[in-house]
Enzyme design. Structure first.
Site, mmCIF file in Angstrom:
data_model
loop_
_atom_site.group_PDB
_atom_site.id
_atom_site.type_symbol
_atom_site.label_atom_id
_atom_site.label_comp_id
_atom_site.label_asym_id
_atom_site.label_seq_id
_atom_site.Cartn_x
_atom_site.Cartn_y
_atom_site.Cartn_z
ATOM 1 N N HIS A 65 -3.041 -4.800 -9.792
ATOM 2 C CA HIS A 65 -2.263 -5.311 -10.504
ATOM 3 C C HIS A 65 -1.265 -6.081 -9.643
ATOM 4 C CE1 HIS A 65 -3.138 -3.450 -6.186
ATOM 5 N NE2 HIS A 65 -1.523 -4.088 -5.649
ATOM 6 N N CYS A 178 -1.877 0.361 5.499
ATOM 7 C CA CYS A 178 -2.888 -0.281 5.521
ATOM 8 C C CYS A 178 -1.975 -1.430 5.022
ATOM 9 C CB CYS A 178 -3.462 0.530 3.892
ATOM 10 S SG CYS A 178 -2.560 -0.131 2.516
#
Length: 668
Positions: A65, A178
């Site tokens: 992405h 994260c």
């Protein structure tokens, strides 16, 4: 607004065998759908994102992405591979590949697509339906959420039954995060929520992702029986969760074993284990990442130390850039003697160039005066959060007072963080907890750190700093060359990573109190850092056939990046072919660093590349050192890539024409 995904953007028989080929195949569908305007430009952006961190997820999923100026509208393309494609996931190749494209600057669209998809990917029935689907239109509708997942549902009645019989469910609040703040953050959240439903436990999750985070309601936290942190970066505003049983793990543990975490939380609650969490708790840094640890306390000490130091360096760099370049510009206007000018607050003439030069110099010097305190303060902050800032800054300022310099700042930051962490472990009465982070901890820690820096460690560190300065000033001959080689290798190994930053921080630390030796170090570091992008730019110019069209386009940009001392311009090349590119540019950087030191080149600016040549001592020889290293790196990378191109194709690859990677496919 056009649909996120249509049947034309679905390939249920993806034949690509590499992640680059898969991205190209799916991107071509986006181009055909008029969602992407420049195929190669878009793929370059995808490759740059992939170089930052692999996009493979456990469970056979790949999600390449990016945001790109070549994208017209948020778009998702889906491919299904029978053989599987390696996207860097720990559990093996991916058979479900989602290429996600968002227009440049469309952060909300980008994150919405990723987070929503990541949550649904935790539903095994959803992924099973994707693997079983035979109609592209139906698969596209399923991904858009317009068709229900087969056999979905069934978990809600369990919760309703628990509430209907009058029992109060066990309540857990969780935080997930994260490093990229996108996929794993939301997958862990969904995994914990799903496991909670299955266990009859009420789980409420706060996702601290790239788009920021919406804090859990204080009442929800107060009513919770336990807390789970599944994180690989620092949990924000930790004090909200104090006085609760706490399970602290890496984010992947939240994805892979949520039921175990819930069971552990229940056991801790039953035993009455209350975590001593405060606003400054240093025991909740980055998680293990593999689900095997429990936050930073369980990470290897070297990993934690690097994280703390990098926190300080990252906050220091803007001061370096602003202050250093202002000082450099002042020298360019008024000469080096401008540093001894009187204060412009007392004497400033609007029409005199020297007055403006003195103004720039004094502003830059003011910014530079913050280097060591900011370094120390944010090292401490990285260890123990906000209350450690005060003792960290105080310790850094004292380091300057006792002439302990850059090394003193490092030690002061580590001492401040350690002292605050130690204070946090002392049990205190509940009435004092509210004032601990804002009053008690900063007060006591500042006094302790000040005592240590003034009385105990400050003078020895100052002596060491002076010895290091004298050593740098006395460097000549082979010693200087060896140091140049080491710095060159560090600058080129990870191109903007930890080793690169350590070498750079070492160099700019010397600029706070410049000497001939420290100026030579700064020159060698910047010269070596320019080599990787310049070498790749030259290689793509002289041997175009060894590189893809996208790489050749990146090569043109690398000329400017290299000339500007932006080492990261070589990352796309290193990511695509690390075994050939990285050793080549390291060799070139070592040559440049050695020659720069041997020539005695000096530099008073911390950045700027060729644009600060007027501030370089021995500028001709300095540029010669850069040119020599660039030629060495170029020759090596061309030689290594050419040797591979000339080698016979491996069995089964002969005559292949379907790959997009001309570096690995040889025309018959």
């Amino acid at each position: 607004m056009s649909e996120l995904i249509t049947a034309e953007l679905v390939d249920l028989d993806l034949s690509a065998t590499t992640k680059d080929a898969a991205a190209r195949s799916l991107a071509e569908r986006m181009v055909a759908a008029h969602r992407v305007t420049d195929l190669d430009g878009f793929l370059a952006d995808v490759a740059a994102r992939e170089a930052q961190m692999p996009t493979g997820l456990d469970g056979g999923i790949g999600i390449p992405h990016c945001r790109s100026e070549h994208v017209n509208a948020p778009t998702l393309a889906f491919g299904r591979s029978a053989a599987g494609i390696d996207f860097g996931a720990a559990d093996g190749p991916a058979d479900l590949i989602f290429l996600i494209a968002a227009p440049a600057g469309a952060d909300d669209d980008h994150l919405t697509i990723l987070s929503g998809l990541a949550r649904r990917l935790m539903d095994p029935e959803f992924t099973a339906a994707l693997r079983a689907g035979t109609d592209p239109a139906a698969v596209a509708a399923l991904i858009r959420g317009e068709e229900p997942t087969p056999e979905a549902g069934g978990t809600e009645p369990e919760t309703e039954t628990a509430e209907a019989d009058g029992s109060v469910p066990f309540r857990i609040v969780a935080v997930t995060s994260c490093p990229t703040g996108i996929a794993h953050t939301y997958m862990a959240a969904e995994s914990l929520a799903a496991a909670g439903r299955a266990e009859g436990v009420e789980v409420t999750v706060e996702t601290q992702g790239s788009a920021g985070f919406k804090k859990l309601d204080a009442g929800v936290i107060a009513a919770a029986d336990a807390v789970i942190w599944a994180h690989d970066v620092e949990v924000r505003e930790k004090a909200r969760f104090r006085n609760k049983p706490l399970v602290d793990v890496g984010v992947k543990a939240g994805i892979n074993r949520p039921a175990e975490l819930i069971a552990e939380a229940r056991r801790k609650a039953e035993r009455g284990e209350i975590a001593a969490v405060s606003e400054a708790d240093g025991g909740s840094g980055s998680g293990s990442g593999d689900g095997g640890g429990s936050g930073a306390d369980h990470a290897h000490f070297g990993v934690r130390l690097r994280t703390y130091l990098m926190s300080g360096v990252s906050y220091m760099v803007p001061f370096v850039a602003a202050g250093g370049l202002l000082i450099a510009l002042s020298f360019a206007i008024g000469g080096y003697e401008i540093a001894s000018a009187k204060s412009v607050a007392d004497h400033f003439v609007w029409g005199e160039a020297d007055s403006w030069a003195a103004l720039l110099n004094q502003i830059g010097s003011a910014a530079f005066a913050f280097l060591v305190p900011v370094l120390a303060g944010y090292i401490a902050y990285g260890m123990a959060d906000r209350p450690a800032l005060v003792p960290g800054f105080v310790g850094g300022s004292i380091a300057l007072t006792v002439n302990a310099g850059f090394l003193g700042g490092l030690v002061a930051g580590l001492l401040a963080g350690a002292v605050v962490m130690a204070i946090q472990r002392v049990p205190v009465h509940a009435t004092l907890r509210g004032i601990m982070p804002v009053l008690v901890i900063p007060l006591i820690a500042s006094a302790v750190v000040g005592f240590l820096m003034f009385i105990v460690v400050g003078k020895p560190i100052a002596s060491l700093q002076n010895a290091l300065t004298d050593w740098l000033n006395g460097l000549s001959g082979s010693n200087a060359v060896i140091l140049g080689v080491v710095l060159g290798l560090m600058m080129c190994f990870d191109m903007g990573g930890p080793l690169n930053k350590v070498a750079y921080a070492f160099a700019v630390g010397g600029l706070a109190d410049p000497t001939d030796g420290s100026l030579k170090v700064m020159a060698a570091v910047m010269a070596a850092g320019m080599v990787p992008p310049l070498a790749m730019a030259l290689a793509t110019t002289v041997r175009k056939k060894l590189f893809t069209k996208t790489e050749r386009e990146n090569g043109r940009a690398a000329w400017v990046l290299g000339a500007s001392f932006i080492t990261e311009g070589a990352i796309p090349f290193a990511a695509a072919d690390p075994l050939r590119v990285i050793p080549s540019v390291m060799a070139g950087g070592a040559v440049t660093g050695a020659l720069s030191m041997a020539f005695g080149a000096t530099l008073r600016a911390p950045h700027g590349g060729v644009f600060v040549v007027p501030l370089i001592g021995e500028p001709f020889l300095y540029l010669l050192a850069i040119a020599a290293g660039t030629l060495v790196a170029t020759a090596l990378v061309v030689l290594l890539k050419g040797a591979r191109r000339a080698a016979p194709d491996a069995a089964g690859e002969a005559g292949a024409t379907g790959s997009d990677d001309s570096r690995v496919t040889v025309a018959a």
